[in-house]
Design a protein around this motif. Structure first.
Motif, mmCIF file in Angstrom:
data_model
loop_
_atom_site.group_PDB
_atom_site.id
_atom_site.type_symbol
_atom_site.label_atom_id
_atom_site.label_comp_id
_atom_site.label_asym_id
_atom_site.label_seq_id
_atom_site.Cartn_x
_atom_site.Cartn_y
_atom_site.Cartn_z
ATOM 1 N N SER A 166 -1.302 -1.721 0.178
ATOM 2 C CA SER A 166 -1.666 -1.012 1.410
ATOM 3 C C SER A 166 -3.072 -1.433 1.798
ATOM 4 C CB SER A 166 -1.589 0.511 1.226
ATOM 5 O OG SER A 166 -2.488 0.929 0.201
ATOM 6 N N ALA A 167 -3.450 -1.221 3.055
ATOM 7 C CA ALA A 167 -4.747 -1.672 3.561
ATOM 8 C C ALA A 167 -5.487 -0.541 4.247
ATOM 9 C CB ALA A 167 -4.558 -2.837 4.534
ATOM 10 N N SER A 168 -6.812 -0.562 4.128
ATOM 11 C CA SER A 168 -7.630 0.437 4.815
ATOM 12 C C SER A 168 -7.648 0.186 6.322
ATOM 13 C CB SER A 168 -9.062 0.392 4.258
ATOM 14 O OG SER A 168 -9.641 -0.895 4.458
ATOM 15 N N ASP A 169 -7.444 -1.053 6.733
ATOM 16 C CA ASP A 169 -7.386 -1.404 8.152
ATOM 17 C C ASP A 169 -6.341 -2.520 8.314
ATOM 18 O OD1 ASP A 169 -7.732 -1.938 10.814
ATOM 19 O OD2 ASP A 169 -9.866 -2.436 10.691
ATOM 20 N N PRO A 170 -5.084 -2.141 8.515
ATOM 21 C CA PRO A 170 -4.007 -3.151 8.543
ATOM 22 C C PRO A 170 -3.878 -3.859 9.885
ATOM 23 C CG PRO A 170 -3.068 -0.981 8.808
ATOM 24 C CD PRO A 170 -4.551 -0.771 8.648
ATOM 25 N N THR A 225 -10.178 -3.094 2.554
ATOM 26 C CA THR A 225 -9.824 -2.755 1.186
ATOM 27 C C THR A 225 -8.312 -2.794 1.038
ATOM 28 O OG1 THR A 225 -11.767 -1.342 0.867
ATOM 29 C CG2 THR A 225 -9.902 -0.984 -0.607
ATOM 30 N N LEU A 226 -7.831 -3.622 0.131
ATOM 31 C CA LEU A 226 -6.409 -3.702 -0.176
ATOM 32 C C LEU A 226 -6.168 -3.012 -1.517
ATOM 33 C CD1 LEU A 226 -5.548 -7.395 0.802
ATOM 34 C CD2 LEU A 226 -5.393 -5.333 2.203
ATOM 35 N N SER A 227 -5.257 -2.049 -1.521
ATOM 36 C CA SER A 227 -4.944 -1.304 -2.745
ATOM 37 C C SER A 227 -3.560 -1.705 -3.242
ATOM 38 C CB SER A 227 -4.994 0.206 -2.473
ATOM 39 O OG SER A 227 -6.291 0.592 -2.023
ATOM 40 N N PHE A 228 -3.480 -2.018 -4.531
ATOM 41 C CA PHE A 228 -2.233 -2.485 -5.137
ATOM 42 C C PHE A 228 -1.770 -1.510 -6.212
ATOM 43 C CE2 PHE A 228 -4.221 -6.222 -3.406
ATOM 44 C CZ PHE A 228 -3.178 -7.002 -2.935
ATOM 45 N N THR A 229 -0.469 -1.361 -6.306
ATOM 46 C CA THR A 229 0.149 -0.552 -7.356
ATOM 47 C C THR A 229 1.311 -1.329 -7.945
ATOM 48 O OG1 THR A 229 -0.446 1.535 -6.277
ATOM 49 C CG2 THR A 229 1.293 1.618 -7.934
ATOM 50 N N SER A 230 1.282 -1.544 -9.244
ATOM 51 C CA SER A 230 2.385 -2.185 -9.957
ATOM 52 C C SER A 230 2.960 -1.171 -10.931
ATOM 53 C CB SER A 230 1.904 -3.432 -10.707
ATOM 54 O OG SER A 230 1.540 -4.453 -9.800
ATOM 55 N N GLU A 231 4.196 -0.771 -10.692
ATOM 56 C CA GLU A 231 4.818 0.245 -11.534
ATOM 57 C C GLU A 231 5.230 -0.355 -12.874
ATOM 58 O OE1 GLU A 231 7.985 2.110 -9.458
ATOM 59 O OE2 GLU A 231 6.683 3.028 -7.955
ATOM 60 N N ALA A 232 4.948 0.390 -13.928
ATOM 61 C CA ALA A 232 5.315 -0.061 -15.269
ATOM 62 C C ALA A 232 6.831 0.046 -15.444
ATOM 63 C CB ALA A 232 4.612 0.802 -16.307
ATOM 64 N N GLU A 233 7.400 -0.958 -16.088
ATOM 65 C CA GLU A 233 8.851 -0.958 -16.291
ATOM 66 C C GLU A 233 9.232 -1.285 -17.728
ATOM 67 O OE1 GLU A 233 9.340 -5.557 -14.647
ATOM 68 O OE2 GLU A 233 10.637 -3.982 -13.907
#
Length: 241
Positions: A38-42, A50-58
């Motif tokens: 996701s981005a603070s200003d897309p 600011t780009l925020s990343f989430t990688s879900e654990a599997e």
């Protein structure tokens, strides 16, 4: 034994209800792990985003230790800086993107971090292909980019951009560092010209030169005289004998 026809609809309803419960149970099961951004200003050409990343654990055996990201076209590795990450994790630039990682997270913990991008490119969407490496060496590849709206099994984190703000322009890339000039070997300084002789010195030199010449002439004359005298004596003796 005969079954009453009145009981058949109830039995059919019971089977249908049981089937519905099974389907609902499947639908309510755990969703497949994925990676998101996701981005603070897309917006296209937005600056200092600011780009925020989430990688879900599997994995049930180990935690995430490193995330390797391939940057989309238009974002250079030197235009990215790490903003937030799990404790001890660091960002390292690579030829086509970056890696961020450190000590493996606890098993089942999602990896969340954020970066700051100098400027987003002028595009409709950006795909950040990601490789997740776990502490036990397992690698999950979120690198597929959906085309024509079709779903893929391992989609890369995709950021959809809005049109650029009025007047937004691309930032000129950072100039390469200026190389430090190598110092050259010192050159010998030109020797100073000898000072011109003064008039008095020239006269003295001339006098010395003249006296020297006079001595030479006197010596030569003496040699000639002696030689002549010797020759005369030898001739006289020869006649007398």
């Amino acid at each position: 034994m005969q079954i009453s026809h009145d009981h058949l609809p109830l039995r059919r309803l019971g089977l249908a209800a049981a089937g519905s419960v099974v389907l609902l149970g499947i639908a309510a099961g755990p969703a497949a792990a994925h990676a998101e951004v996701s981005a603070s200003d897309p917006r296209a050409l937005a600056e200092n985003v600011t780009l925020s990343f989430t990688s879900e654990a599997e994995s049930d055996a180990a935690g995430i230790a490193e995330l390797r990201v391939v940057l989309p076209q238009g974002i250079a590795p030197d235009a990215v800086t790490l903003k937030e990450a799990p404790e001890g994790w660091k960002l390292t630039a690579t030829p086509d993107g970056y890696s961020v990682g450190g000590a493996a997270l606890a098993t089942g913990t999602d990896a969340e971090y954020s970066i700051t991008v100098r400027q987003l490119p002028d595009a409709e969407s950006l795909a950040f292909k990601t490789l997740e490496t776990y502490g036990d060496g397992k690698v999950s590849r979120w690198i597929e980019v959906p085309a024509d709206g079709r779903k893929v099994d391992n989609p890369a984190p995709l950021l959809k951009l809005q049109p650029a703000a009025p007047g937004a322009k691309p930032i000129a890339p950072s100039p390469p560092p200026t190389p430090t000039p190598t110092p050259s070997a010192p050159t010998a300084e030109p020797s100073s010209p000898a000072p011109a002789a003064s008039p008095d010195a020239r006269k003295a030199n001339a006098a010395d030169s003249g006296s020297g010449n006079g001595v030479v002439v006197a010596v030569v004359a003496a040699v000639v005289v002696l030689g002549g005298a010797g020759a005369f004596r030898w001739t006289r003796r020869s006649r007398q004998s």
